[in-house]
Design a protein around this motif. Structure first.
Motif, PDB file in Angstrom:
ATOM      1  N   UNK A  42       0.830  -1.213   0.000  1.00  0.00           N
ATOM      2  CA  UNK A  42       0.000   0.000   0.000  1.00  0.00           C
ATOM      3  C   UNK A  42       0.860   1.257   0.000  1.00  0.00           C
ATOM      4  N   UNK A  43       2.019   1.226   0.644  1.00  0.00           N
ATOM      5  CA  UNK A  43       2.880   2.412   0.636  1.00  0.00           C
ATOM      6  C   UNK A  43       3.467   2.642  -0.762  1.00  0.00           C
ATOM      7  N   UNK A  44       3.722   1.579  -1.491  1.00  0.00           N
ATOM      8  CA  UNK A  44       4.194   1.706  -2.881  1.00  0.00           C
ATOM      9  C   UNK A  44       3.108   2.346  -3.736  1.00  0.00           C
ATOM     10  N   UNK A  45       1.868   1.911  -3.539  1.00  0.00           N
ATOM     11  CA  UNK A  45       0.746   2.503  -4.274  1.00  0.00           C
ATOM     12  C   UNK A  45       0.499   3.948  -3.839  1.00  0.00           C
ATOM     13  N   UNK A  46       0.701   4.231  -2.565  1.00  0.00           N
ATOM     14  CA  UNK A  46       0.539   5.600  -2.070  1.00  0.00           C
ATOM     15  C   UNK A  46       1.555   6.534  -2.722  1.00  0.00           C
ATOM     16  N   UNK A  58      -4.627  13.188 -12.258  1.00  0.00           N
ATOM     17  CA  UNK A  58      -4.356  11.828 -11.785  1.00  0.00           C
ATOM     18  C   UNK A  58      -4.987  10.772 -12.699  1.00  0.00           C
ATOM     19  N   UNK A  59      -4.576  10.734 -13.962  1.00  0.00           N
ATOM     20  CA  UNK A  59      -5.219   9.852 -14.942  1.00  0.00           C
ATOM     21  C   UNK A  59      -4.699   8.420 -14.898  1.00  0.00           C
ATOM     22  N   UNK A  60      -4.708   7.829 -13.741  1.00  0.00           N
ATOM     23  CA  UNK A  60      -4.151   6.492 -13.572  1.00  0.00           C
ATOM     24  C   UNK A  60      -5.056   5.620 -12.709  1.00  0.00           C
ATOM     25  N   UNK A  61      -4.844   4.338 -12.842  1.00  0.00           N
ATOM     26  CA  UNK A  61      -5.505   3.349 -12.008  1.00  0.00           C
ATOM     27  C   UNK A  61      -4.563   2.175 -11.851  1.00  0.00           C
ATOM     28  N   UNK A  62      -4.689   1.439 -10.760  1.00  0.00           N
ATOM     29  CA  UNK A  62      -3.767   0.350 -10.454  1.00  0.00           C
ATOM     30  C   UNK A  62      -4.534  -0.921 -10.109  1.00  0.00           C
ATOM     31  N   UNK A  63      -3.984  -2.045 -10.516  1.00  0.00           N
ATOM     32  CA  UNK A  63      -4.440  -3.353 -10.051  1.00  0.00           C
ATOM     33  C   UNK A  63      -3.236  -3.959  -9.334  1.00  0.00           C
ATOM     34  N   UNK A  64      -3.368  -4.192  -8.047  1.00  0.00           N
ATOM     35  CA  UNK A  64      -2.261  -4.734  -7.264  1.00  0.00           C
ATOM     36  C   UNK A  64      -2.650  -6.099  -6.722  1.00  0.00           C
ATOM     37  N   UNK A  65      -1.719  -7.042  -6.817  1.00  0.00           N
ATOM     38  CA  UNK A  65      -1.998  -8.398  -6.342  1.00  0.00           C
ATOM     39  C   UNK A  65      -0.732  -9.010  -5.756  1.00  0.00           C
ATOM     40  N   UNK A  66      -0.905  -9.662  -4.613  1.00  0.00           N
ATOM     41  CA  UNK A  66       0.218 -10.369  -4.001  1.00  0.00           C
ATOM     42  C   UNK A  66       0.228 -11.823  -4.461  1.00  0.00           C
ATOM     43  N   UNK A  67       1.445 -12.388  -4.515  1.00  0.00           N
ATOM     44  CA  UNK A  67       1.616 -13.791  -4.906  1.00  0.00           C
ATOM     45  C   UNK A  67       0.737 -14.669  -4.017  1.00  0.00           C
ATOM     46  N   UNK A  68       0.143 -15.687  -4.619  1.00  0.00           N
ATOM     47  CA  UNK A  68      -0.718 -16.592  -3.866  1.00  0.00           C
ATOM     48  C   UNK A  68      -2.182 -16.255  -3.994  1.00  0.00           C
ATOM     49  N   UNK A  69      -2.492 -15.192  -4.731  1.00  0.00           N
ATOM     50  CA  UNK A  69      -3.895 -14.810  -4.915  1.00  0.00           C
ATOM     51  C   UNK A  69      -4.327 -15.119  -6.353  1.00  0.00           C
ATOM     52  N   UNK A  70      -5.622 -15.322  -6.577  1.00  0.00           N
ATOM     53  CA  UNK A  70      -6.102 -15.540  -7.951  1.00  0.00           C
ATOM     54  C   UNK A  70      -5.795 -14.358  -8.859  1.00  0.00           C
ATOM     55  N   UNK A  71      -5.822 -13.147  -8.312  1.00  0.00           N
ATOM     56  CA  UNK A  71      -5.549 -11.951  -9.117  1.00  0.00           C
ATOM     57  C   UNK A  71      -4.099 -11.948  -9.615  1.00  0.00           C
ATOM     58  N   UNK A 118       4.437   5.340 -12.033  1.00  0.00           N
ATOM     59  CA  UNK A 118       5.234   4.110 -11.978  1.00  0.00           C
ATOM     60  C   UNK A 118       6.626   4.388 -11.410  1.00  0.00           C
ATOM     61  N   UNK A 119       7.219   5.511 -11.789  1.00  0.00           N
ATOM     62  CA  UNK A 119       8.548   5.857 -11.268  1.00  0.00           C
ATOM     63  C   UNK A 119       8.495   6.087  -9.759  1.00  0.00           C
ATOM     64  N   UNK A 120       7.460   6.757  -9.290  1.00  0.00           N
ATOM     65  CA  UNK A 120       7.326   6.983  -7.850  1.00  0.00           C
ATOM     66  C   UNK A 120       7.148   5.651  -7.108  1.00  0.00           C
ATOM     67  N   UNK A 121       6.343   4.757  -7.675  1.00  0.00           N
ATOM     68  CA  UNK A 121       6.167   3.435  -7.064  1.00  0.00           C
ATOM     69  C   UNK A 121       7.496   2.691  -7.017  1.00  0.00           C
ATOM     70  N   UNK A 122       8.239   2.779  -8.090  1.00  0.00           N
ATOM     71  CA  UNK A 122       9.533   2.116  -8.179  1.00  0.00           C
ATOM     72  C   UNK A 122      10.491   2.617  -7.098  1.00  0.00           C
ATOM     73  N   UNK A 123      10.541   3.922  -6.915  1.00  0.00           N
ATOM     74  CA  UNK A 123      11.450   4.485  -5.915  1.00  0.00           C
ATOM     75  C   UNK A 123      11.007   4.146  -4.490  1.00  0.00           C
TER      76      UNK A 123
END
Length: 195
Positions: A42-46, A58-71, A118-123
Motif C-alpha cells: 500500500x505504501x508503494x501505491x501511495x 491523476x489519470x491512472x488506475x492500479x491493479x495490485x496483487x500479491x503472490x498466492x492470490x487468484x488476481x 510508476x517511477x514513484x512506485x519504483x522508488x
C-alpha cells in the motif's frame, strides 16, 4: 570543476546522483519465499498516488496483487511467455493503467503522468529495500477481460516487486541476465541542447 563519478553504488554514474537512484536496477531473479507486507504494498501505491500530474487530473488506475492470490495468477497468465517464466517468484504485481477520460483537457500528458506514477512506485519499493522490474510484454486485452475493466481503462505496464535472489534457486539464464553489466548512453549523446 567536475564532480567525480559515483563508484560506491551499483550503477557507475558519470555525475553524483541520489544513492536510491544510483542503486536502482531491474532484476528478474526474485526470492520466491519473500512475502510482501500488505502495508508495504500500500505504501508503494501511495507513492504512485502522489506522483505529479498535469492539472492534478491523476489519470491512472492500479491493479495490485500479491503472490498466492487468484488476481496475481490472472496477471501472470496475461504476460508474454518469457515474463511468465520468472514473474511467479515475485512477491507482488501491479498493473498500471491510464484513464484518459479523467484527464479532461490534459489528455496529451496522460502517459507521461502514468510514467511518473510508476517511477514513484519504483522508488518507494527501492526505499523499502525491494526491487522492481517493469514490463510491457503482456496482453492488455487479457488484463481487461480478467478484471472486467471498463472501456476507458487502458493497461499500459506491469510491475513485478520483490526481494532480489541470485541463488541457484533462480534459473541460470535469469541469473546471467541479472549479473550482466548495466550501460547507458553517455549524457553527451542525450543532450539535444547543452546548457
Amino acid at each position: 570543476m567536475s564532480s567525480p563519478a559515483v563508484t560506491d553504488t551499483r550503477n557507475q554514474t558519470d555525475r553524483p546522483i541520489a544513492p536510491l537512484l544510483a542503486d536502482r536496477w531491474s532484476p528478474r531473479g526474485f526470492d520466491a519465499s519473500h512475502e510482501i507486507d500488505r502495508d508495504d504494498l500500500l505504501s508503494i501505491l501511495e507513492a504512485a498516488r502522489w506522483a505529479p500530474s498535469a492539472g492534478n487530473t491523476q489519470p491512472w488506475g492500479f491493479i495490485a496483487a500479491r503472490r498466492g492470490t487468484p488476481e496475481f495468477d490472472q496477471i501472470v497468465a496475461a504476460l508474454a511467455d518469457f515474463n511468465q517464466a520468472w514473474t511467479p517468484r515475485a512477491s507482488a504485481l501491479i498493473v498500471f493503467a491510464s484513464l484518459p477520460e479523467r484527464a479532461g483537457r490534459m489528455t496529451a500528458w496522460v502517459d507521461y503522468d502514468l510514467g511518473q506514477a510508476a517511477a514513484h512506485a519504483s522508488m518507494q519499493a527501492e526505499y523499502l529495500g525491494l526491487r522492481v522490474h517493469q514490463m510491457g510484454g503482456f496482453a492488455a486485452d487479457a488484463i481487461r477481460e480478467a478484471f472486467d475493466l471498463p472501456p476507458g481503462v487502458l493497461p499500459r505496464s506491469v510491475m513485478a516487486i520483490g526481494r532480489h535472489d541470485d541463488s541457484d534457486d533462480v534459473p541460470a539464464r535469469i541469473r546471467q541476465r541479472d549479473a550482466s553489466e548495466r550501460v547507458r548512453l553517455p549524457l553527451s549523446d542525450l543532450l539535444i541542447h547543452r546548457a
